[in-house]
Write a protein that holds these residues in place. Structure first.
Motif, PDB file in Angstrom:
ATOM      1  N   HIS A 147      14.082  -6.932   7.152  1.00 59.90           N
ATOM      2  CA  HIS A 147      13.129  -6.102   7.893  1.00 59.90           C
ATOM      3  C   HIS A 147      12.547  -5.021   6.976  1.00 59.90           C
ATOM      4  O   HIS A 147      11.339  -4.753   6.996  1.00 59.90           O
ATOM      5  CB  HIS A 147      13.816  -5.436   9.091  1.00 59.90           C
ATOM      6  N   ALA A 148      13.408  -4.412   6.182  1.00 64.63           N
ATOM      7  CA  ALA A 148      12.945  -3.378   5.255  1.00 64.63           C
ATOM      8  C   ALA A 148      12.006  -3.964   4.209  1.00 64.63           C
ATOM      9  O   ALA A 148      11.019  -3.319   3.807  1.00 64.63           O
ATOM     10  CB  ALA A 148      14.139  -2.700   4.583  1.00 64.63           C
ATOM     11  N   ALA A 149      12.268  -5.193   3.762  1.00 67.06           N
ATOM     12  CA  ALA A 149      11.393  -5.848   2.788  1.00 67.06           C
ATOM     13  C   ALA A 149      10.008  -6.072   3.363  1.00 67.06           C
ATOM     14  O   ALA A 149       8.988  -5.874   2.681  1.00 67.06           O
ATOM     15  CB  ALA A 149      12.007  -7.174   2.344  1.00 67.06           C
ATOM     16  N   VAL A 150       9.946  -6.492   4.628  1.00 66.48           N
ATOM     17  CA  VAL A 150       8.646  -6.681   5.287  1.00 66.48           C
ATOM     18  C   VAL A 150       7.928  -5.340   5.422  1.00 66.48           C
ATOM     19  O   VAL A 150       6.718  -5.238   5.150  1.00 66.48           O
ATOM     20  CB  VAL A 150       8.833  -7.348   6.665  1.00 66.48           C
ATOM     21  N   SER A 151       8.659  -4.312   5.799  1.00 65.38           N
ATOM     22  CA  SER A 151       8.050  -2.989   5.939  1.00 65.38           C
ATOM     23  C   SER A 151       7.525  -2.466   4.609  1.00 65.38           C
ATOM     24  O   SER A 151       6.431  -1.887   4.535  1.00 65.38           O
ATOM     25  CB  SER A 151       9.074  -2.006   6.524  1.00 65.38           C
ATOM     26  N   LEU A 152       8.292  -2.662   3.538  1.00 62.30           N
ATOM     27  CA  LEU A 152       7.840  -2.237   2.214  1.00 62.30           C
ATOM     28  C   LEU A 152       6.553  -2.965   1.836  1.00 62.30           C
ATOM     29  O   LEU A 152       5.605  -2.357   1.325  1.00 62.30           O
ATOM     30  CB  LEU A 152       8.927  -2.514   1.174  1.00 62.30           C
ATOM     31  N   ALA A 153       6.504  -4.271   2.091  1.00 60.78           N
ATOM     32  CA  ALA A 153       5.297  -5.036   1.774  1.00 60.78           C
ATOM     33  C   ALA A 153       4.097  -4.506   2.554  1.00 60.78           C
ATOM     34  O   ALA A 153       2.981  -4.406   2.019  1.00 60.78           O
ATOM     35  CB  ALA A 153       5.524  -6.516   2.070  1.00 60.78           C
ATOM     36  N   GLN A 154       4.301  -4.158   3.823  1.00 59.90           N
ATOM     37  CA  GLN A 154       3.217  -3.578   4.614  1.00 59.90           C
ATOM     38  C   GLN A 154       2.723  -2.279   3.984  1.00 59.90           C
ATOM     39  O   GLN A 154       1.501  -2.052   3.881  1.00 59.90           O
ATOM     40  CB  GLN A 154       3.680  -3.307   6.041  1.00 59.90           C
ATOM     41  N   SER A 155       3.646  -1.433   3.578  1.00 58.96           N
ATOM     42  CA  SER A 155       3.254  -0.161   2.959  1.00 58.96           C
ATOM     43  C   SER A 155       2.459  -0.394   1.679  1.00 58.96           C
ATOM     44  O   SER A 155       1.448   0.281   1.427  1.00 58.96           O
ATOM     45  CB  SER A 155       4.499   0.680   2.662  1.00 58.96           C
ATOM     46  N   LEU A 156       2.906  -1.353   0.860  1.00 56.12           N
ATOM     47  CA  LEU A 156       2.183  -1.658  -0.370  1.00 56.12           C
ATOM     48  C   LEU A 156       0.791  -2.195  -0.071  1.00 56.12           C
ATOM     49  O   LEU A 156      -0.186  -1.846  -0.751  1.00 56.12           O
ATOM     50  CB  LEU A 156       2.970  -2.674  -1.199  1.00 56.12           C
ATOM     51  N   ALA A 157       0.669  -3.034   0.963  1.00 56.45           N
ATOM     52  CA  ALA A 157      -0.636  -3.585   1.338  1.00 56.45           C
ATOM     53  C   ALA A 157      -1.575  -2.488   1.827  1.00 56.45           C
ATOM     54  O   ALA A 157      -2.772  -2.483   1.505  1.00 56.45           O
ATOM     55  CB  ALA A 157      -0.460  -4.657   2.413  1.00 56.45           C
ATOM     56  N   ILE A 158      -1.036  -1.565   2.598  1.00 53.13           N
ATOM     57  CA  ILE A 158      -1.858  -0.469   3.120  1.00 53.13           C
ATOM     58  C   ILE A 158      -2.298   0.459   1.992  1.00 53.13           C
ATOM     59  O   ILE A 158      -3.466   0.862   1.904  1.00 53.13           O
ATOM     60  CB  ILE A 158      -1.071   0.314   4.199  1.00 53.13           C
ATOM     61  N   GLU A 159      -1.362   0.785   1.112  1.00 50.66           N
ATOM     62  CA  GLU A 159      -1.652   1.763   0.068  1.00 50.66           C
ATOM     63  C   GLU A 159      -2.540   1.207  -1.043  1.00 50.66           C
ATOM     64  O   GLU A 159      -3.342   1.941  -1.631  1.00 50.66           O
ATOM     65  CB  GLU A 159      -0.336   2.261  -0.557  1.00 50.66           C
ATOM     66  N   HIS A 160      -2.424  -0.076  -1.337  1.00 46.90           N
ATOM     67  CA  HIS A 160      -3.080  -0.607  -2.540  1.00 46.90           C
ATOM     68  C   HIS A 160      -4.082  -1.729  -2.274  1.00 46.90           C
ATOM     69  O   HIS A 160      -4.635  -2.287  -3.223  1.00 46.90           O
ATOM     70  CB  HIS A 160      -2.019  -1.065  -3.543  1.00 46.90           C
ATOM     71  N   GLY A 161      -4.334  -2.035  -1.013  1.00 45.52           N
ATOM     72  CA  GLY A 161      -5.324  -3.053  -0.703  1.00 45.52           C
ATOM     73  C   GLY A 161      -6.712  -2.687  -1.194  1.00 45.52           C
ATOM     74  O   GLY A 161      -7.496  -3.566  -1.576  1.00 45.52           O
ATOM     75  N   ASN A 162      -7.027  -1.389  -1.214  1.00 40.71           N
ATOM     76  CA  ASN A 162      -8.330  -0.938  -1.700  1.00 40.71           C
ATOM     77  C   ASN A 162      -8.351  -0.723  -3.210  1.00 40.71           C
ATOM     78  O   ASN A 162      -9.371  -0.287  -3.761  1.00 40.71           O
ATOM     79  CB  ASN A 162      -8.749   0.355  -0.991  1.00 40.71           C
ATOM     80  N   ASP A 163      -7.213  -1.025  -3.860  1.00 40.87           N
ATOM     81  CA  ASP A 163      -7.137  -0.901  -5.323  1.00 40.87           C
ATOM     82  C   ASP A 163      -7.282  -2.257  -6.008  1.00 40.87           C
ATOM     83  O   ASP A 163      -7.012  -2.385  -7.211  1.00 40.87           O
ATOM     84  CB  ASP A 163      -5.797  -0.292  -5.738  1.00 40.87           C
ATOM     85  N   GLY A 164      -7.661  -3.275  -5.239  1.00 40.43           N
ATOM     86  CA  GLY A 164      -7.797  -4.610  -5.810  1.00 40.43           C
ATOM     87  C   GLY A 164      -6.508  -5.386  -5.875  1.00 40.43           C
ATOM     88  O   GLY A 164      -6.452  -6.470  -6.468  1.00 40.43           O
ATOM     89  N   VAL A 165      -5.428  -4.857  -5.272  1.00 43.57           N
ATOM     90  CA  VAL A 165      -4.118  -5.513  -5.328  1.00 43.57           C
ATOM     91  C   VAL A 165      -3.844  -6.207  -3.999  1.00 43.57           C
ATOM     92  O   VAL A 165      -3.794  -5.569  -2.950  1.00 43.57           O
ATOM     93  CB  VAL A 165      -2.995  -4.505  -5.635  1.00 43.57           C
ATOM     94  N   TYR A 166      -3.675  -7.522  -4.058  1.00 48.93           N
ATOM     95  CA  TYR A 166      -3.296  -8.295  -2.879  1.00 48.93           C
ATOM     96  C   TYR A 166      -1.780  -8.241  -2.709  1.00 48.93           C
ATOM     97  O   TYR A 166      -1.034  -8.394  -3.677  1.00 48.93           O
ATOM     98  CB  TYR A 166      -3.759  -9.753  -3.024  1.00 48.93           C
ATOM     99  N   VAL A 167      -1.327  -8.033  -1.474  1.00 48.67           N
ATOM    100  CA  VAL A 167       0.106  -8.029  -1.162  1.00 48.67           C
ATOM    101  C   VAL A 167       0.360  -9.035  -0.044  1.00 48.67           C
ATOM    102  O   VAL A 167      -0.330  -9.028   0.981  1.00 48.67           O
ATOM    103  CB  VAL A 167       0.597  -6.638  -0.728  1.00 48.67           C
TER     104      VAL A 167
END
Length: 260
Positions: A147-167
């Motif tokens: 569950h924590a791994a999924v949550s971390l991935a969500q945070s990375l997607a939210i924070e870096h999706g506009n930086d050109g990084v796909y998560v």
């Protein structure tokens, strides 16, 4: 590609190679890493990803191999089960679960993200589990850390999706791998279990489509929505399921999947 010496990791490494990728095969077992890397003309590196300094150093070596890392697939994982209920597993088991399933993902992203952001491109793919959306009966530490791994991935997607990084985050149900008692290449025992190659194909498709949630078992999405829409009913159903699969007493993860 971490945890790439066997199982899902090996299958994803082979699938990425088939797509033309130059793959770095990272596994704590140097012999397995070497075997896979030789077969796909990749680079073999061995490391325990729960060792922060060693993992950072090996990621730096991976980056130096070709001057960049375009896709990180963070796959290393384990499941041991618990002797008798959620509080019965030792603290060391819980700590190892979080070190492997959460902190290793975080440390890899921390090392590789700055270059990806600077280039405005890159991909981070975390292999979690449907247990990160639902719950694995018989291993609370596994479920909580996934569950924590999924949550971390969500945070990375939210924070870096506009930086050109796909998560993306991969959440399969049961897969015919050594994690649940299969050898590489063994046929699934029943239709609820899919092969590692099927997971790998789903991962490649998910990366191409830049999907956040990659579900090699589509029904996991249906279960996830059922849980969200009726949490009380979901818990009641899971209690009944637990009673059925545990009627002979606690069991290991390899045996558990044959009962569900």
């Amino acid at each position: 590609m971490t945890g790439a010496g066997q199982g899902i990791g090996r299958a994803i490494a082979e699938a990425l190679h088939a797509e033309g990728a130059k793959v770095i095969v990272l596994d704590r077992d140097a012999d397995r890493a070497g075997e896979v890397a030789e077969a796909i003309n990749g680079l073999a590196l061995d490391c325990d990803v729960t060792d922060p300094e060693a993992f950072h150093d090996v990621l730096e070596r991976a980056h130096a191999w070709r001057g960049r890392v375009d896709i990180l697939v963070s796959n290393a994982g384990m499941a041991r089960g618990e002797p008798n209920g959620a509080v019965s597993a030792e603290e060391a088991h819980w700590q190892q679960s979080f070190d492997l399933h959460v902190m290793a993902h975080l440390r890899a992203a921390r090392t590789l993200l700055p270059d990806m952001v600077a280039r405005d491109e890159g991909a981070l793919v975390n292999v979690a589990s449907a247990a990160g959306l639902l719950t694995q009966i018989g291993d609370a530490a596994y479920s909580a850390s996934k569950h924590a791994a999924v949550s971390l991935a969500q945070s990375l997607a939210i924070e870096h999706g506009n930086d050109g990084v796909y998560v993306g985050v991969v959440c399969p149900l049961y897969v015919a791998t050594p994690l649940i008692g299969y050898g590489d290449g063994d046929a699934p025992a029943h239709d609820r279990v899919i092969t590692a190659d099927e997971v790998a194909l789903a991962v490649v498709a998910g990366i191409k489509e830049e999907r956040f949630l990659i579900l090699p078992h589509p029904e996991a999405g249906d279960f996830f929505r059922m849980r969200a829409n009726d949490p009380e009913g979901w818990i009641a159903a899971m209690r009944r399921l637990r009673g059925r699969v545990m009627e002979d007493g606690p069991t290991d993860i390899a045996a558990l999947h044959r009962k569900i």
